[in-house]
Each structure stands twice: as C-alpha cells, then as structure tokens.
Design a protein around this motif. Structure first.
Motif, PDB file in Angstrom:
ATOM      1  N   ARG A 133       7.698  -1.310  -8.460  1.00  0.00           N
ATOM      2  CA  ARG A 133       7.314  -2.143  -7.328  1.00  0.00           C
ATOM      3  C   ARG A 133       6.418  -1.425  -6.331  1.00  0.00           C
ATOM      4  O   ARG A 133       5.347  -1.923  -5.951  1.00  0.00           O
ATOM      5  CB  ARG A 133       8.567  -2.665  -6.625  1.00  0.00           C
ATOM      6  N   GLU A 134       6.827  -0.245  -5.889  1.00  0.00           N
ATOM      7  CA  GLU A 134       6.085   0.443  -4.836  1.00  0.00           C
ATOM      8  C   GLU A 134       4.680   0.810  -5.314  1.00  0.00           C
ATOM      9  O   GLU A 134       3.704   0.693  -4.570  1.00  0.00           O
ATOM     10  CB  GLU A 134       6.857   1.691  -4.398  1.00  0.00           C
ATOM     11  N   HIS A 135       4.566   1.255  -6.557  1.00  0.00           N
ATOM     12  CA  HIS A 135       3.261   1.638  -7.100  1.00  0.00           C
ATOM     13  C   HIS A 135       2.346   0.421  -7.226  1.00  0.00           C
ATOM     14  O   HIS A 135       1.158   0.483  -6.862  1.00  0.00           O
ATOM     15  CB  HIS A 135       3.449   2.299  -8.460  1.00  0.00           C
ATOM     16  N   VAL A 136       2.884  -0.677  -7.726  1.00  0.00           N
ATOM     17  CA  VAL A 136       2.096  -1.907  -7.882  1.00  0.00           C
ATOM     18  C   VAL A 136       1.547  -2.375  -6.538  1.00  0.00           C
ATOM     19  O   VAL A 136       0.350  -2.648  -6.388  1.00  0.00           O
ATOM     20  CB  VAL A 136       2.944  -3.022  -8.520  1.00  0.00           C
ATOM     21  N   PHE A 137       2.408  -2.433  -5.535  1.00  0.00           N
ATOM     22  CA  PHE A 137       1.970  -2.934  -4.232  1.00  0.00           C
ATOM     23  C   PHE A 137       1.024  -1.967  -3.539  1.00  0.00           C
ATOM     24  O   PHE A 137       0.175  -2.377  -2.750  1.00  0.00           O
ATOM     25  CB  PHE A 137       3.179  -3.271  -3.360  1.00  0.00           C
ATOM     26  N   SER A 138       1.151  -0.687  -3.835  1.00  0.00           N
ATOM     27  CA  SER A 138       0.203   0.277  -3.282  1.00  0.00           C
ATOM     28  C   SER A 138      -1.202   0.015  -3.826  1.00  0.00           C
ATOM     29  O   SER A 138      -2.187   0.017  -3.074  1.00  0.00           O
ATOM     30  CB  SER A 138       0.643   1.704  -3.636  1.00  0.00           C
ATOM     31  N   LEU A 139      -1.320  -0.237  -5.133  1.00  0.00           N
ATOM     32  CA  LEU A 139      -2.622  -0.522  -5.729  1.00  0.00           C
ATOM     33  C   LEU A 139      -3.168  -1.870  -5.262  1.00  0.00           C
ATOM     34  O   LEU A 139      -4.371  -2.029  -5.052  1.00  0.00           O
ATOM     35  CB  LEU A 139      -2.517  -0.487  -7.259  1.00  0.00           C
TER      36      LEU A 139
END
Length: 367
Positions: free
Chosen positions: A298-304
């Motif tokens: 989740r955190e990586h996806v939303f960062s991108l």
C-alpha cells in the motif's frame, strides 16, 4: 494487520458487511458520500455479528431521464457527447473513477455503487427524439464513459442494444468503451456499422492474471473472455482498441507489454493507457482495498501515485488527469510508445464518419 511500514493501515468507517456477506463485491466498505449531512462510524460492541450480515443483492431502479446525450467541453478528451445507459456498475472494479458520482444521488461510492444501480429504460426513445431535432449536428457519441454499458444487468435490460439500434438507423458514429465480452452479442449491429465507418470498440484489459482480476474487478469477465471479444469483433471487421487501464504502480504495471501483445494477437489495432485516478472518495476506498488484499504494498503504491500526481492522490488538471506527470508517469508513457511501435499498432487514432447521418424517413417531422 500491518502494512509493512509498522503502521496499521487506515480502515474506512461506515456500514461494512463481512467478507462472506460481500462475496463477489469489490469495495471493502460503504462509506458515506461527501455531500451527506451526517456520517456513520463503525463501533465494536463486543459481539461478533459477521454471520448475521446477509449477502449483498443487486437492485436496479428505473431512472426517468429527460435527455440521454450528455455534453462536455473537456479539452483533453476526443468526444464532446456521451451516453451512459446505467448509473453505478455491477462489475465492482475497486479503482473505478466513476464511483464518486454515486454521492450525487445520496448513495455511497463504496458498496452502494456496485449494488444499488439505476437503469435508463427510455434511453432509445430519448435518443431517437434528440437525433431527430432540426438543430442536431452529428459527431461521435461515446458510449460507456462513466459506467460499463455491458455490465451484467445489460443481459436482461438490453438498453445498450436499443441505443445501438437507433444509432445504426440514423447512421450515427459511436465509440464504445467496455471490459465485457457481452459486447460480442451485438456484432449483428456493430458489423454493419463498421462497414459504414460508424463504430469502434475500446476493450479495457487491466491484467492477464485471473487472481488479480477477480480481486480488483470481481464481476467483470475473465481476462481471456475480453481477449476473446477482441478476436470476435476484429474477425467481424469491427475496429478495436485495447486500453491498459488503469495502470496501478507495483500491481499491474509490469504487464503492459504482455497485455498489448495479447490484444494485438487477437486483432486490436490501437492501444492506449490510463494511470490510476483517485478522485474524492476513491482515495480512501482504494487504500482500504490495499489494506485488505495487499497490505505490504500500500505505502509504496500510493507513494508512486503521488509522484505522478504532483504530490497529491489526484490531480484533476486537464491534460494531466489521465496520464499523470513526472518520472514514473513518463516511464509508463515511454513503455507504451515502444510497445506500440514494436507490435505494429496504428500511430494515429481511427476517425469515424459522421457524413452518412440522416433522420430515417419513418420519423415524424415534429422537431
């Protein structure tokens, strides 16, 4: 449950049936719409009531519209008019950018969007009236720009088919967007339209992975069925575009080339993509979905996503809202361009012909 960063992922408040109660549905919650005067909050009273939640059923309400053609003046899309036979969509795609529209009718963009649907049974009659007006000037109508015109309830209601029958009689051009193989049912209408240069179909293929597809878009057809539809349409002479959409960072972005190649092998002539869009309530809905299905990503996806949206979850600026900007968005655009060139997709979009338009002679001269 933790999301891989040590922080418990955010969960939505609202009326949320148990996993069993919402089997086959995309959203994990049913939060209030942004226009509601009051809001609900989940409360744990110590009793386990999950087994009391009945399975969600689809309800369809007739919507008596005054007109059926919707106009727009958005500079970053290729059409200025559209028709949506249905409001809400039973496919249940968690990423659907049309979910927030359900708030306008006092319903939730969550589970309400995919279970409490509206159909426009007068669509064909209204369209016939509007096309017959003396002031009407034909240009391509986009069919299914908000919700899928071939979602499951079309099998019974057949509103989309009725609209196409009118468009064929009037020799009016139409562009269709769908992720359903049900579109192949109407080849008997689409093939004659194609011979007159009146139609093209855009088929959305989000992933080739059936497990991921089932989680993201639980009531949409299997990816192979969509490829089968591309093959059937192409064999009938109907021009087809494949849309790799939405591209979701770290989830399906590695499939771009494979999706385009599979669609090309089935006869698709054009290809495009859309980067994940998260307007209004969709930000929280997708976040909640990741918390349940892929908490570690989740955190990586939303960062991108934020990198491609100017540091925000969504940027509605014309020209940026579909494809995003920045390094990640640029990389996706470059991969699409290279794949299109390698696979031999058309460099320019097919233009449909509006010159054959005419009001059928059996129409009364009342307009």
């Amino acid at each position: 449950m933790r999301d891989g960063t040590g922080e418990a992922p955010r969960r939505l408040a609202g009326s949320t049936p148990s996993g069993e109660g919402r089997r086959g549905r995309g959203a994990t919650a049913n939060p209030d719409g942004r226009f509601e005067a009051s809001s609900r909050e989940s409360f744990d009273d110590g009793w386990d009531r999950e087994d009391e939640a009945p399975p969600l059923r689809t309800t369809v309400t007739a919507e008596r519209a005054r007109s059926i053609i919707t106009r727009n003046d958005s500079p970053d899309i290729s059409f200025d008019r559209s028709i949506n036979p249905y409001r809400g969509c039973e496919h249940g795609c968690i990423y659907c950018f049309a979910r927030p529209n359900h708030a306008y009718v006092g319903l939730s963009p969550g589970l309400d969007f995919e279970t409490r649907l509206f159909a426009k049974p007068d669509a064909a009659r209204l369209l016939e009236r509007e096309l017959s007006a003396r002031s009407y000037r034909p240009r391509t109508i986009a069919l299914g720009t908000a919700t899928d015109p071939y979602q499951p309830i079309e099998r019974r209601h057949r509103i989309t088919r009725g609209v196409l029958e009118v468009l064929l009689r009037f020799r009016h051009p139409v562009g269709i967007v769908t992720k359903s193989n049900l579109v192949a049912r109407d080849i008997d209408i689409l093939a004659p339209m194609a011979r007159l240069g009146l139609v093209k179909v855009a088929v959305s293929v989000t992933t080739l992975d059936p497990v991921l597809a089932r989680r993201m878009e639980p009531r949409a057809p299997h990816p192979q069925r969509r490829l089968d539809a591309i093959r059937a349409l192409s064999a009938a002479g109907v021009p087809v575009m494949v849309i790799a959409a939405p591209i979701i960072p770290s989830l399906n972005d590695h499939e771009i080339e494979a999706i385009l190649e599979a669609a090309r092998d089935c006869g698709a002539r054009e290809a495009s993509h859309v980067l994940l869009r998260l307007p209004h309530e969709l930000d929280d809905l997708v976040s909640d979905w990741f918390a349940e299905h892929y908490p570690g990503r989740r955190e990586h996806v939303f960062s991108l996503v934020r990198q491609a949206r100017g540091g925000k979850a969504y940027d509605a600026t014309f020209g940026k809202r579909m494809l995003g900007e920045g390094a990640y968005a640029g990389l996706i655009a470059q991969r699409m361009r290279l794949a299109r060139e390698r696979l031999g997709f058309a460099e320019t979009r097919l233009t449909l012909d509006a010159s054959a338009f005419r009001v059928p002679t059996d129409q009364l001269s009342l307009f």
